[in-house]
Design a protein around this motif. Structure first.
Motif, PDB file in Angstrom:
ATOM      1  N   GLN A  78      -6.794  10.908  -5.774  1.00 17.96           N
ATOM      2  CA  GLN A  78      -5.797   9.832  -5.723  1.00 17.96           C
ATOM      3  C   GLN A  78      -5.741   9.221  -4.326  1.00 17.96           C
ATOM      4  O   GLN A  78      -5.676   7.996  -4.163  1.00 17.96           O
ATOM      5  CB  GLN A  78      -4.420  10.377  -6.112  1.00 17.96           C
ATOM      6  CG  GLN A  78      -4.307  10.866  -7.547  1.00 17.96           C
ATOM      7  CD  GLN A  78      -2.948  11.500  -7.808  1.00 17.96           C
ATOM      8  OE1 GLN A  78      -1.910  10.941  -7.445  1.00 17.96           O
ATOM      9  NE2 GLN A  78      -2.944  12.674  -8.421  1.00 17.96           N
ATOM     10  N   ALA A  79      -5.762  10.076  -3.308  1.00 19.02           N
ATOM     11  CA  ALA A  79      -5.703   9.601  -1.920  1.00 19.02           C
ATOM     12  C   ALA A  79      -6.946   8.786  -1.576  1.00 19.02           C
ATOM     13  O   ALA A  79      -6.858   7.785  -0.861  1.00 19.02           O
ATOM     14  CB  ALA A  79      -5.554  10.790  -0.969  1.00 19.02           C
ATOM     15  N   ARG A  80      -8.109   9.205  -2.089  1.00 22.09           N
ATOM     16  CA  ARG A  80      -9.336   8.455  -1.826  1.00 22.09           C
ATOM     17  C   ARG A  80      -9.264   7.062  -2.445  1.00 22.09           C
ATOM     18  O   ARG A  80      -9.641   6.069  -1.830  1.00 22.09           O
ATOM     19  CB  ARG A  80     -10.536   9.209  -2.387  1.00 22.09           C
ATOM     20  CG  ARG A  80     -11.877   8.622  -1.971  1.00 22.09           C
ATOM     21  CD  ARG A  80     -13.009   9.065  -2.866  1.00 22.09           C
ATOM     22  NE  ARG A  80     -12.916   8.468  -4.190  1.00 22.09           N
ATOM     23  CZ  ARG A  80     -12.916   9.154  -5.324  1.00 22.09           C
ATOM     24  NH1 ARG A  80     -13.003  10.475  -5.310  1.00 22.09           N
ATOM     25  NH2 ARG A  80     -12.841   8.527  -6.490  1.00 22.09           N
ATOM     26  N   LYS A  81      -8.756   6.985  -3.676  1.00 18.32           N
ATOM     27  CA  LYS A  81      -8.634   5.689  -4.343  1.00 18.32           C
ATOM     28  C   LYS A  81      -7.644   4.787  -3.616  1.00 18.32           C
ATOM     29  O   LYS A  81      -7.878   3.576  -3.461  1.00 18.32           O
ATOM     30  CB  LYS A  81      -8.220   5.895  -5.807  1.00 18.32           C
ATOM     31  CG  LYS A  81      -9.320   6.485  -6.688  1.00 18.32           C
ATOM     32  CD  LYS A  81      -8.827   6.734  -8.097  1.00 18.32           C
ATOM     33  CE  LYS A  81      -9.931   7.309  -8.979  1.00 18.32           C
ATOM     34  NZ  LYS A  81     -10.994   6.330  -9.265  1.00 18.32           N
ATOM     35  N   LEU A  82      -6.535   5.351  -3.158  1.00 16.96           N
ATOM     36  CA  LEU A  82      -5.564   4.551  -2.413  1.00 16.96           C
ATOM     37  C   LEU A  82      -6.165   4.066  -1.096  1.00 16.96           C
ATOM     38  O   LEU A  82      -5.931   2.933  -0.670  1.00 16.96           O
ATOM     39  CB  LEU A  82      -4.289   5.359  -2.159  1.00 16.96           C
ATOM     40  CG  LEU A  82      -3.203   4.658  -1.325  1.00 16.96           C
ATOM     41  CD1 LEU A  82      -2.805   3.317  -1.941  1.00 16.96           C
ATOM     42  CD2 LEU A  82      -1.977   5.564  -1.167  1.00 16.96           C
TER      43      LEU A  82
END
Length: 303
Positions: A68-72
């Motif tokens: 999720q953090a990578r996508k954000l």
């Protein structure tokens, strides 16, 4: 300009201006196209509420906090690009919080276990019959060099032949982002490498290769998956659970053992090739244990 075209413009900028690697560009493309699909092809026009809705969706799909953090992060960079280019007057990701990421402690090995593994590799290299001595000598060189340097497995298996030709205490390795760094080489690792080089050069199938560990693979060098498999076999023969070991675990052992024995975190960062100290800070538990021991042993008021 539609969202798809703006994604392409962003990726072109990342490649041309920032030198992003192909794998990085592919990752950005997947993440941005996934978000654009969720938002009906209107990613470039999305507001903070729409982006938050997308983040809630991927969390509901079971993506780990790290994913999720990578996508954000990809979305943040995309919208910063649009803002910088005057294609948007705001950045909708500016008010969004990053998902909380649990940072698990890296798997590692004790110094005693690592010693057993290296001793087993040395014994097999010296005692194995001629038919298997090539593989045993290569494995001894691989594990000695890996533990002496903390190289990434991809860096290790693709080492150039010139590394073994110099017989020096340090050599330069090219790591992530094509960045060079200097790493140390212990006397045991140099001895193991020389023994491997001697056998390697007598094998006509390998003598002409530019790689220290050549193989008849597409890359021309030993595949990392083959090394990982053989390492587990070596561990089992040394009485160490094969599930406990991998090339990455030996890299962690290199870092942890350095810190346990007094090394500075910044020095370990440089040796590992981490561009950001925050990546190396997964080892702070080792420093905390060392500092606690120091206080307990030397502070006059310690119990």
């Amino acid at each position: 300009m539609k969202s798809g075209a703006r994604i392409e413009a962003f990726l072109e900028m990342m490649s041309a201006e920032r030198g992003a690697a192909d794998n990085t560009l592919s990752s950005y493309r997947r993440d941005l196209e996934d978000a654009s699909e969720f938002l009906g092809g209107r990613l470039a026009e999305a507001d903070a509420a729409a982006i938050r809705s997308y983040l809630d969706d991927i969390a509901g799909r079971g993506f780990a906090a790290t994913s999720q953090a990578r996508k954000l992060s990809a979305l943040r960079q995309f919208f910063r690009f649009l803002y910088a280019e005057g294609l948007r007057s705001d950045d909708p990701t500016g008010i969004l919080d990053s998902p909380k990421k649990d940072r698990p402690l890296p798997k590692t090995m004790s110094e005693a276990e690592t010693g057993r593994l290296l001793d087993r590799a040395a014994t097999e290299a010296s005692e194995t019959a001629d038919g298997d001595s090539l593989a045993a000598t290569r494995m001894h060189a691989l594990v000695e060099v890996l533990y002496a340097t903390g190289l990434r497995v991809s860096e290790l298996v693709s080492l150039p032949l010139t590394v073994a030709m110099r017989d020096e205490r340090f050599f330069v390795v090219r790591g992530k982002g094509d960045k060079d760094r200097m790493v140390p080489l212990s006397s045991k690792a140099r001895t193991a490498m020389r023994a491997w080089l001697d056998q390697r050069n007598r094998d006509p199938r390998q003598a002409d290769s530019v790689f220290l560990f050549p193989a008849s693979s597409q890359s021309g060098h030993l595949p990392r998956q083959v090394f990982a498999r053989d390492l587990k076999g070596l561990a089992a023969r040394a009485g160490i659970a094969s599930a406990k070991i991998s090339p990455h675990v030996l890299r962690h052992a290199f870092a942890s053992h350095l810190l346990q024995n007094g090394a500075d975190l910044r020095a370990v960062q440089q040796l590992l090739g981490h561009s950001d100290i925050s990546t190396t800070q997964i080892y702070t538990h080792v420093l905390e244990e060392r500092l606690l021991k120091l206080v307990n042993e030397h502070h006059p008021l310690a119990d």
